[in-house]
Write a protein that holds these residues in place. Structure first.
Motif, mmCIF file in Angstrom:
data_model
loop_
_atom_site.group_PDB
_atom_site.id
_atom_site.type_symbol
_atom_site.label_atom_id
_atom_site.label_comp_id
_atom_site.label_asym_id
_atom_site.label_seq_id
_atom_site.Cartn_x
_atom_site.Cartn_y
_atom_site.Cartn_z
ATOM 1 N N LYS A 3 0.832 -1.197 0.000
ATOM 2 C CA LYS A 3 0.000 0.000 0.000
ATOM 3 C C LYS A 3 0.871 1.253 0.000
ATOM 4 C CE LYS A 3 -3.968 2.101 2.164
ATOM 5 N NZ LYS A 3 -4.954 2.036 3.235
ATOM 6 N N SER A 5 1.286 5.066 1.105
ATOM 7 C CA SER A 5 0.759 5.904 2.177
ATOM 8 C C SER A 5 0.853 7.390 1.865
ATOM 9 C CB SER A 5 1.498 5.623 3.490
ATOM 10 O OG SER A 5 2.873 5.912 3.347
ATOM 11 N N ARG A 6 1.702 7.749 0.898
ATOM 12 C CA ARG A 6 1.927 9.173 0.635
ATOM 13 C C ARG A 6 2.358 9.376 -0.813
ATOM 14 N NH1 ARG A 6 6.519 12.388 3.889
ATOM 15 N NH2 ARG A 6 6.420 14.315 2.749
ATOM 16 N N ASN A 49 -4.435 21.041 -2.542
ATOM 17 C CA ASN A 49 -5.868 21.141 -2.227
ATOM 18 C C ASN A 49 -6.552 22.306 -2.934
ATOM 19 O OD1 ASN A 49 -5.914 18.887 -0.432
ATOM 20 N ND2 ASN A 49 -4.905 20.182 1.083
ATOM 21 N N GLU A 74 -9.836 1.093 -6.141
ATOM 22 C CA GLU A 74 -8.410 1.187 -5.841
ATOM 23 C C GLU A 74 -7.611 1.301 -7.126
ATOM 24 O OE1 GLU A 74 -7.701 -2.425 -3.653
ATOM 25 O OE2 GLU A 74 -7.710 -3.658 -5.445
ATOM 26 N N SER A 112 -7.158 8.548 -7.925
ATOM 27 C CA SER A 112 -7.041 8.154 -6.520
ATOM 28 C C SER A 112 -7.112 9.366 -5.598
ATOM 29 C CB SER A 112 -5.721 7.412 -6.295
ATOM 30 O OG SER A 112 -5.456 7.272 -4.928
ATOM 31 N N LEU A 113 -6.352 10.404 -5.925
ATOM 32 C CA LEU A 113 -6.340 11.607 -5.093
ATOM 33 C C LEU A 113 -7.706 12.293 -5.082
ATOM 34 C CD1 LEU A 113 -2.848 13.048 -6.097
ATOM 35 C CD2 LEU A 113 -3.465 11.979 -3.917
ATOM 36 N N LYS A 114 -8.373 12.296 -6.219
ATOM 37 C CA LYS A 114 -9.688 12.950 -6.315
ATOM 38 C C LYS A 114 -10.774 12.164 -5.596
ATOM 39 C CE LYS A 114 -9.426 15.790 -10.393
ATOM 40 N NZ LYS A 114 -10.157 16.921 -9.846
ATOM 41 N N ASN A 115 -10.649 10.855 -5.550
ATOM 42 C CA ASN A 115 -11.700 10.002 -4.988
ATOM 43 C C ASN A 115 -11.323 9.356 -3.664
ATOM 44 O OD1 ASN A 115 -13.933 9.820 -7.178
ATOM 45 N ND2 ASN A 115 -12.008 9.684 -8.282
ATOM 46 N N ASN A 116 -10.138 9.689 -3.164
ATOM 47 C CA ASN A 116 -9.658 9.146 -1.892
ATOM 48 C C ASN A 116 -9.716 7.615 -1.861
ATOM 49 O OD1 ASN A 116 -8.535 9.464 0.653
ATOM 50 N ND2 ASN A 116 -10.529 9.420 1.650
ATOM 51 N N ILE A 117 -9.174 7.005 -2.903
ATOM 52 C CA ILE A 117 -9.092 5.544 -2.962
ATOM 53 C C ILE A 117 -7.624 5.128 -2.830
ATOM 54 C CG2 ILE A 117 -11.227 5.253 -4.271
ATOM 55 C CD1 ILE A 117 -9.497 4.798 -6.791
ATOM 56 N N PRO A 118 -7.370 3.937 -2.294
ATOM 57 C CA PRO A 118 -5.983 3.522 -2.050
ATOM 58 C C PRO A 118 -5.228 3.169 -3.333
ATOM 59 C CG PRO A 118 -7.487 1.759 -1.441
ATOM 60 C CD PRO A 118 -8.340 2.949 -1.812
#
Length: 169
Positions: A3, A5-6, A49, A74, A112-118
């Motif tokens: 995964k 993390s950043r 942001n 994901e 991923s960043l737009k939808n907050n998915i891993p």
């Protein structure tokens, strides 16, 4: 799969190319991926942001997925061949069927960043291309964060426009 993390980014000063750094969760390992200037601009704005006045291409894709009754689950960065990273956007259709869409890692990372998915990355890719950043001290890390916050997309565009005008594709 490991995964992420950043997500951070920077510039390769040798080639003047933007780079995304994917930090593997619970480690000091990052995987660098060189990306195009358009994707870099979007990612830089997302990491700051900033709000977009109108939908971008990635918004259109995300909105289309949702309007069709599906949802993004994901991102998998699952292959590296001939110096190219490959990724899949994993979506779930309204009938619970899972679909894997082939895509560029940079596009998947934006979604991923737009939808907050891993985001997950293949362990072999991490082993072969990961970089241990434990040598970076706290004060250097703060300097890196400031570089990312001050990422100037207009300066990036100027560099790429000048390069393309010279025929150095």
């Amino acid at each position: 799969m490991k995964k992420i993390s950043r997500v951070t980014m920077g510039m390769d000063k040798v080639s003047n190319t933007p780079i995304i750094f994917l930090q593997v969760e619970n480690t000091n390992t990052v995987v660098p991926i060189w990306i195009g200037p358009c994707e870099a601009g979007v990612i830089a704005l997302l990491l700051r942001n900033e709000v977009f006045e109108r939908p971008l291409t990635h918004d259109l894709i995300g909105n289309s997925i949702k309007e069709l009754g599906a949802k993004p689950l994901e991102v998998l960065i699952d292959e590296f061949k001939k110096d190219i990273y490959y990724a899949k956007l994993v979506i779930e259709k309204n009938d619970s069927q899972i679909v894997y869409l082939d895509a560029r890692p940079s596009d998947c990372i934006i979604i991923s960043l737009k939808n907050n998915i891993p985001i997950f990355i293949d362990e072999n890719i991490v082993n072969e291309h990961g970089i241990d950043i434990s040598f970076i001290e706290d004060e250097n890390e703060e300097h890196i964060k400031k570089d990312i916050e001050n990422f100037d997309i207009d300066e990036l565009r100027k560099r790429f426009e000048g390069k393309n005008k010279k025929g150095d594709d």
